[in-house]
Scaffold this motif. Structure first.
Motif, PDB file in Angstrom:
ATOM      1  N   LEU A  22       7.136  24.229  64.625  1.00 21.98           N
ATOM      2  CA  LEU A  22       6.261  25.029  65.482  1.00 21.98           C
ATOM      3  C   LEU A  22       6.111  26.477  65.018  1.00 21.98           C
ATOM      4  CD1 LEU A  22       7.062  23.752  69.096  1.00 21.98           C
ATOM      5  CD2 LEU A  22       4.853  23.702  67.927  1.00 21.98           C
ATOM      6  N   PRO A  23       7.184  27.163  64.605  1.00 23.09           N
ATOM      7  CA  PRO A  23       7.009  28.554  64.160  1.00 23.09           C
ATOM      8  C   PRO A  23       6.162  28.706  62.901  1.00 23.09           C
ATOM      9  CG  PRO A  23       9.316  28.112  64.710  1.00 23.09           C
ATOM     10  CD  PRO A  23       8.618  26.792  64.683  1.00 23.09           C
ATOM     11  N   LEU A  24       5.899  27.597  62.203  1.00 22.70           N
ATOM     12  CA  LEU A  24       5.092  27.682  60.981  1.00 22.70           C
ATOM     13  C   LEU A  24       3.594  27.704  61.263  1.00 22.70           C
ATOM     14  CD1 LEU A  24       7.026  25.099  58.753  1.00 22.70           C
ATOM     15  CD2 LEU A  24       7.254  27.589  58.756  1.00 22.70           C
ATOM     16  N   ILE A  25       3.199  27.433  62.504  1.00 17.23           N
ATOM     17  CA  ILE A  25       1.775  27.344  62.813  1.00 17.23           C
ATOM     18  C   ILE A  25       1.093  28.691  62.659  1.00 17.23           C
ATOM     19  CG2 ILE A  25       0.101  26.880  64.634  1.00 17.23           C
ATOM     20  CD1 ILE A  25       1.904  24.667  65.647  1.00 17.23           C
ATOM     21  N   LEU A  26       1.684  29.751  63.226  1.00 19.01           N
ATOM     22  CA  LEU A  26       1.037  31.065  63.159  1.00 19.01           C
ATOM     23  C   LEU A  26       0.875  31.554  61.713  1.00 19.01           C
ATOM     24  CD1 LEU A  26      -0.185  33.501  64.539  1.00 19.01           C
ATOM     25  CD2 LEU A  26       2.132  34.435  64.840  1.00 19.01           C
ATOM     26  N   PRO A  27       1.928  31.519  60.863  1.00 15.58           N
ATOM     27  CA  PRO A  27       1.707  31.901  59.462  1.00 15.58           C
ATOM     28  C   PRO A  27       0.642  31.059  58.770  1.00 15.58           C
ATOM     29  CG  PRO A  27       4.050  31.801  59.922  1.00 15.58           C
ATOM     30  CD  PRO A  27       3.352  31.236  61.119  1.00 15.58           C
ATOM     31  N   SER A  28       0.591  29.767  59.089  1.00 12.64           N
ATOM     32  CA  SER A  28      -0.399  28.881  58.468  1.00 12.64           C
ATOM     33  C   SER A  28      -1.811  29.281  58.880  1.00 12.64           C
ATOM     34  CB  SER A  28      -0.133  27.424  58.868  1.00 12.64           C
ATOM     35  OG  SER A  28       1.158  27.014  58.488  1.00 12.64           O
ATOM     36  N   VAL A  29      -1.999  29.611  60.146  1.00  8.74           N
ATOM     37  CA  VAL A  29      -3.317  30.011  60.627  1.00  8.74           C
ATOM     38  C   VAL A  29      -3.755  31.318  59.961  1.00  8.74           C
ATOM     39  CG1 VAL A  29      -4.603  30.806  62.653  1.00  8.74           C
ATOM     40  CG2 VAL A  29      -3.113  28.799  62.823  1.00  8.74           C
ATOM     41  N   VAL A  30      -2.850  32.280  59.901  1.00 11.17           N
ATOM     42  CA  VAL A  30      -3.190  33.580  59.302  1.00 11.17           C
ATOM     43  C   VAL A  30      -3.543  33.412  57.828  1.00 11.17           C
ATOM     44  CG1 VAL A  30      -2.313  35.862  58.720  1.00 11.17           C
ATOM     45  CG2 VAL A  30      -1.811  34.877  60.959  1.00 11.17           C
ATOM     46  N   VAL A  31      -2.719  32.662  57.102  1.00  2.64           N
ATOM     47  CA  VAL A  31      -2.988  32.452  55.679  1.00  2.64           C
ATOM     48  C   VAL A  31      -4.306  31.707  55.493  1.00  2.64           C
ATOM     49  CG1 VAL A  31      -2.204  31.250  53.600  1.00  2.64           C
ATOM     50  CG2 VAL A  31      -0.579  32.544  54.974  1.00  2.64           C
ATOM     51  N   GLY A  32      -4.585  30.725  56.335  1.00  2.00           N
ATOM     52  CA  GLY A  32      -5.835  29.984  56.228  1.00  2.00           C
ATOM     53  C   GLY A  32      -7.053  30.867  56.402  1.00  2.00           C
ATOM     54  N   VAL A  33      -7.024  31.749  57.387  1.00  2.00           N
ATOM     55  CA  VAL A  33      -8.164  32.645  57.636  1.00  2.00           C
ATOM     56  C   VAL A  33      -8.321  33.639  56.488  1.00  2.00           C
ATOM     57  CG1 VAL A  33      -9.055  34.458  59.138  1.00  2.00           C
ATOM     58  CG2 VAL A  33      -8.037  32.403  60.137  1.00  2.00           C
ATOM     59  N   VAL A  34      -7.214  34.267  56.084  1.00  2.00           N
ATOM     60  CA  VAL A  34      -7.290  35.288  55.032  1.00  2.00           C
ATOM     61  C   VAL A  34      -7.736  34.672  53.708  1.00  2.00           C
ATOM     62  CG1 VAL A  34      -5.944  36.926  53.665  1.00  2.00           C
ATOM     63  CG2 VAL A  34      -5.594  36.787  56.136  1.00  2.00           C
ATOM     64  N   ALA A  35      -7.170  33.514  53.364  1.00  2.00           N
ATOM     65  CA  ALA A  35      -7.545  32.866  52.102  1.00  2.00           C
ATOM     66  C   ALA A  35      -9.023  32.500  52.084  1.00  2.00           C
ATOM     67  CB  ALA A  35      -6.686  31.617  51.886  1.00  2.00           C
ATOM     68  N   SER A  36      -9.529  31.982  53.192  1.00  2.00           N
ATOM     69  CA  SER A  36     -10.943  31.624  53.261  1.00  2.00           C
ATOM     70  C   SER A  36     -11.835  32.855  53.137  1.00  2.00           C
ATOM     71  CB  SER A  36     -11.232  30.903  54.575  1.00  2.00           C
ATOM     72  OG  SER A  36     -12.620  30.714  54.753  1.00  2.00           O
ATOM     73  N   LEU A  37     -11.492  33.925  53.857  1.00  2.00           N
ATOM     74  CA  LEU A  37     -12.321  35.125  53.824  1.00  2.00           C
ATOM     75  C   LEU A  37     -12.310  35.779  52.442  1.00  2.00           C
ATOM     76  CD1 LEU A  37     -11.551  36.726  57.307  1.00  2.00           C
ATOM     77  CD2 LEU A  37     -13.532  35.359  56.619  1.00  2.00           C
ATOM     78  N   LEU A  38     -11.175  35.744  51.754  1.00  2.00           N
ATOM     79  CA  LEU A  38     -11.131  36.264  50.390  1.00  2.00           C
ATOM     80  C   LEU A  38     -12.017  35.444  49.465  1.00  2.00           C
ATOM     81  CD1 LEU A  38      -7.384  37.255  49.899  1.00  2.00           C
ATOM     82  CD2 LEU A  38      -9.360  38.748  49.619  1.00  2.00           C
ATOM     83  N   PHE A  39     -11.944  34.129  49.595  1.00  2.00           N
ATOM     84  CA  PHE A  39     -12.789  33.255  48.771  1.00  2.00           C
ATOM     85  C   PHE A  39     -14.268  33.500  49.061  1.00  2.00           C
ATOM     86  CE2 PHE A  39     -15.090  29.108  49.126  1.00  2.00           C
ATOM     87  CZ  PHE A  39     -15.462  29.030  47.793  1.00  2.00           C
ATOM     88  N   VAL A  40     -14.625  33.524  50.334  1.00  2.00           N
ATOM     89  CA  VAL A  40     -16.034  33.733  50.691  1.00  2.00           C
ATOM     90  C   VAL A  40     -16.496  35.115  50.254  1.00  2.00           C
ATOM     91  CG1 VAL A  40     -17.650  33.932  52.617  1.00  2.00           C
ATOM     92  CG2 VAL A  40     -15.962  32.089  52.599  1.00  2.00           C
ATOM     93  N   PRO A 202       1.224  23.251  55.287  1.00  2.00           N
ATOM     94  CA  PRO A 202       0.093  23.360  54.358  1.00  2.00           C
ATOM     95  C   PRO A 202      -1.192  22.734  54.897  1.00  2.00           C
ATOM     96  CG  PRO A 202       2.066  22.708  53.168  1.00  2.00           C
ATOM     97  CD  PRO A 202       2.389  22.633  54.632  1.00  2.00           C
ATOM     98  N   LEU A 203      -1.070  21.610  55.610  1.00  3.74           N
ATOM     99  CA  LEU A 203      -2.263  20.980  56.162  1.00  3.74           C
ATOM    100  C   LEU A 203      -2.892  21.857  57.242  1.00  3.74           C
ATOM    101  CD1 LEU A 203      -4.100  18.515  56.105  1.00  3.74           C
ATOM    102  CD2 LEU A 203      -2.613  17.430  57.792  1.00  3.74           C
ATOM    103  N   ALA A 204      -2.057  22.523  58.035  1.00  3.32           N
ATOM    104  CA  ALA A 204      -2.594  23.448  59.036  1.00  3.32           C
ATOM    105  C   ALA A 204      -3.334  24.601  58.358  1.00  3.32           C
ATOM    106  CB  ALA A 204      -1.458  23.987  59.909  1.00  3.32           C
ATOM    107  N   ALA A 205      -2.743  25.148  57.292  1.00  3.11           N
ATOM    108  CA  ALA A 205      -3.407  26.238  56.565  1.00  3.11           C
ATOM    109  C   ALA A 205      -4.713  25.758  55.942  1.00  3.11           C
ATOM    110  CB  ALA A 205      -2.471  26.785  55.484  1.00  3.11           C
ATOM    111  N   ALA A 206      -4.701  24.544  55.381  1.00  2.00           N
ATOM    112  CA  ALA A 206      -5.912  24.003  54.758  1.00  2.00           C
ATOM    113  C   ALA A 206      -6.996  23.757  55.799  1.00  2.00           C
ATOM    114  CB  ALA A 206      -5.581  22.705  54.029  1.00  2.00           C
ATOM    115  N   ALA A 207      -6.612  23.247  56.974  1.00  2.00           N
ATOM    116  CA  ALA A 207      -7.595  22.985  58.028  1.00  2.00           C
ATOM    117  C   ALA A 207      -8.232  24.283  58.513  1.00  2.00           C
ATOM    118  CB  ALA A 207      -6.926  22.253  59.189  1.00  2.00           C
TER     119      ALA A 207
END
Length: 428
Positions: A22-40, A202-207
Motif C-alpha cells: 500500500l505505501p508504494l501506491i503514492l510514489p508510483s502515482v507521482v512517478v507515473g505522472v512526472v514520467a508521462s509529462l516529461l515524455f510529452v 511498476p504496474l501502478a506507475a505504468a497505468a
C-alpha cells in the motif's frame, strides 16, 4: 513401510502483505505522472522545433522542405548541433547510446539537461531514432534524484523500476506493454514473493503514466488497416514467412552494428562523428524519400493510409533505407532508441509483401513484418508481439503472430544483439 510425514517445503514464495504494498501506491502515482509529462513535454518541444526547421524555415528561404538539398542541410546541421551538445554541455549527453538498452543506467542530474537537449534536436532534425531510450534514462535519473531527496527509505532500484515502467506505459499509451517487459525482465532474476507482488508498484506507475499521456496527448498506434475477420492457413503461412524475413533483415543491421560503430569511433570526436553521420543520413534520405526521416511513427501512418499507393520495389527501398538510417544514426552517436524506426522498417517490409502477393491482407503482412524486425533489433519477445498486435488492433491476428514468432525467434536467439558493451563488442 513407514510413510515420510516430514513437512514439505513450499513450492512458491510467500505473498507480500498488503501493508507493504500500500505505501508504494503514492510514489508510483507521482512517478507515473512526472514520467508521462516529461515524455510529452520533450515530444511536444521536438514537434514544434521540427515544424520550424522543416516548414517555416525552408518556406522563408524559398527551398523545398523535403528537397534533397534541404534534407542534406538539415541532417548535417542536426549532426553539428548534437555534436556540440555532446562535446560542450556538462555530462556530454550521457554514455554512448550504442551501449544502452531499455534498462537505463542511473545518470547523475548534471547529465540530464544535455541528454534532453540532444534528444529534442535529434527528434526534430530527422535522424531515424525514437525517443524511448533517452526518455527512459532521463526519467530514471529524475526519479532516483527526487525520490532519494524526499523519500530516502525507498531504494534506488525501485525508483528506477517505477520510472522505466511509467515511461514505457507513457510511450505506448497502455500499461500492458510495461507489464510484459517487466515480466520478461523478472523471469531472468531471483525475486521474492509472487509475480503480481513484484509487478504491483511498476504496474501502478505504468497505468498512471499511460493514463496521463492518453489524457494529455491522445496517442494512437492503430494503423486502421482493413480488418481480418477469420485468418486461414494461407494467412498463417504468410505471417510465418514474413516474420522470418523481417528477422533476417533486422539481423543484417545487428551484425553490421559493431563494424559501423567502430568506423565512426575512429573519428574520436563528436564534432566529426555526428556531422558525418548527418551527411550519410542525408544521402540515404535522398534515396529513400522523406518518409524515411524521423522516428517513423507518423510516417508509418502515411504508408498504412494507402497500402497500395507504392510499388513493391518502393516499399523494399524504404525498408532497406530506413534500416540503414537506423544503423547509421545509432552508430554515429545520435541519442535515441531503436523501436520506433524498426516499426517503420517492419511496416514497409510487410506492405512490400502485400504488394508482391495481394492476397496477403495488409494487416497480416504489416504485423508479421514488424514482429520479425523488432525481435531481431530489440530481442524483446513480449514487446515485439505487443507492438505488432496493437498496430492492427485485431485479436484474431494474435494467434497467428504467436505462431509466427516461434521460427523468427529461433533465427534470432543466441545471435548478437543491437547493443554494444563499452569495449565495442556486441551483447549476446
Amino acid at each position: 513401510m513407514a510413510q515420510d510425514t516430514a513437512p514439505q517445503a513450499p513450492t512458491t514464495s510467500p505473498a507480500t502483505p498488503a501493508r507493504i504494498l500500500l505505501p508504494l501506491i503514492l510514489p508510483s502515482v507521482v512517478v507515473g505522472v512526472v514520467a508521462s509529462l516529461l515524455f510529452v513535454g520533450v515530444s511536444k518541444a521536438a514537434e514544434e522545433l521540427q515544424h520550424v526547421l522543416w516548414n517555416v524555415l525552408p518556406q522563408a528561404l524559398g527551398i523545398g522542405a523535403y528537397s534533397d538539398l534541404w534534407m542534406l542541410i538539415m541532417l548535417t546541421a542536426t549532426g553539428v548541433a548534437v555534436g556540440l551538445v555532446v562535446w560542450k554541455v556538462p555530462g556530454h549527453a550521457g554514455p554512448d547510446p550504442a551501449t544502452l538498452g531499455l534498462d537505463a543506467p542511473a545518470l547523475p542530474p548534471t547529465v540530464l539537461p544535455g541528454l534532453v537537449l540532444a534528444t529534442c534536436l535529434m527528434l526534430a532534425g530527422g535522424p531515424s531514432l525514437g525517443p524511448e531510450n533517452p526518455i527512459i534514462a532521463v526519467n530514471v535519473g529524475v526519479a532516483i534524484w527526487l525520490g532519494g531527496r524526499f523519500i530516502p527509505r525507498v531504494p534506488d532500484n525501485l525508483w528506477a523500476a517505477l520510472a522505466e515502467a511509467a515511461t514505457i506505459g507513457a510511450l505506448f499509451g497502455t500499461p500492458v506493454a510495461a507489464a510484459l517487459v517487466i515480466s520478461e525482465a523478472l523471469a531472468g532474476r531471483k525475486t521474492r514473493g509472487l509475480l503480481w507482488d513484484n509487478l504491483f508498484a511498476p504496474l501502478a506507475a505504468a497505468a498512471v503514466g499511460a493514463t496521463t499521456t492518453t489524457l494529455v496527448a491522445h496517442p494512437s498506434f492503430d494503423l486502421h488497416l482493413p480488418p481480418v475477420d477469420q485468418p486461414d492457413g494461407r494467412n498463417l503461412l504468410a505471417a510465418v514467412v514474413i516474420a522470418a524475413a523481417g528477422a533476417l533483415l533486422g539481423l543484417c543491421a545487428v551484425y553490421a552494428f559493431p563494424y559501423v560503430h567502430r568506423a565512426f569511433q575512429r573519428l574520436r570526436h563528436p564534432l566529426l562523428m555526428l556531422p558525418l553521420g548527418g551527411v550519410v543520413l542525408g544521402g540515404l534520405a535522398a534515396v529513400g524519400g522523406h518518409l524515411t526521416l524521423f522516428k517513423g511513427l507518423h510516417e508509418v501512418g502515411v504508408l498504412a493510409h494507402d497500402p497500395d499507393g507504392w510499388s513493391a520495389g518502393q516499399f523494399a527501398t524504404m525498408a532497406v533505407v530506413k534500416l540503414a538510417a537506423l544503423l547509421i544514426a545509432a552508430s554515429s552517436g545520435f541519442r535515441g532508441g531503436r523501436i520506433f524506426p524498426s516499426v517503420f522498417v517492419g511496416t514497409a517490409l510487410g506492405l512490400c509483401a502485400h504488394a508482391l502477393v495481394p492476397d496477403v491482407p495488409p494487416a497480416v503482412a504489416v504485423s508479421a513484418g514488424v514482429l520479425g524486425v523488432l525481435l531481431a533489433i530489440t530481442r524483446q519477445g513480449w514487446i515485439s508481439l505487443f507492438t505488432a498486435a496493437v498496430l492492427v488492433s485485431s485479436t484474431s491476428i494474435l494467434a497467428l503472430l504467436c505462431i509466427a514468432s516461434l521460427p523468427a525467434w529461433l533465427l534470432v536467439t543466441g545471435r548478437p544483439q543491437m547493443q554494444l558493451r563499452p569495449d565495442g563488442t556486441a551483447v549476446r
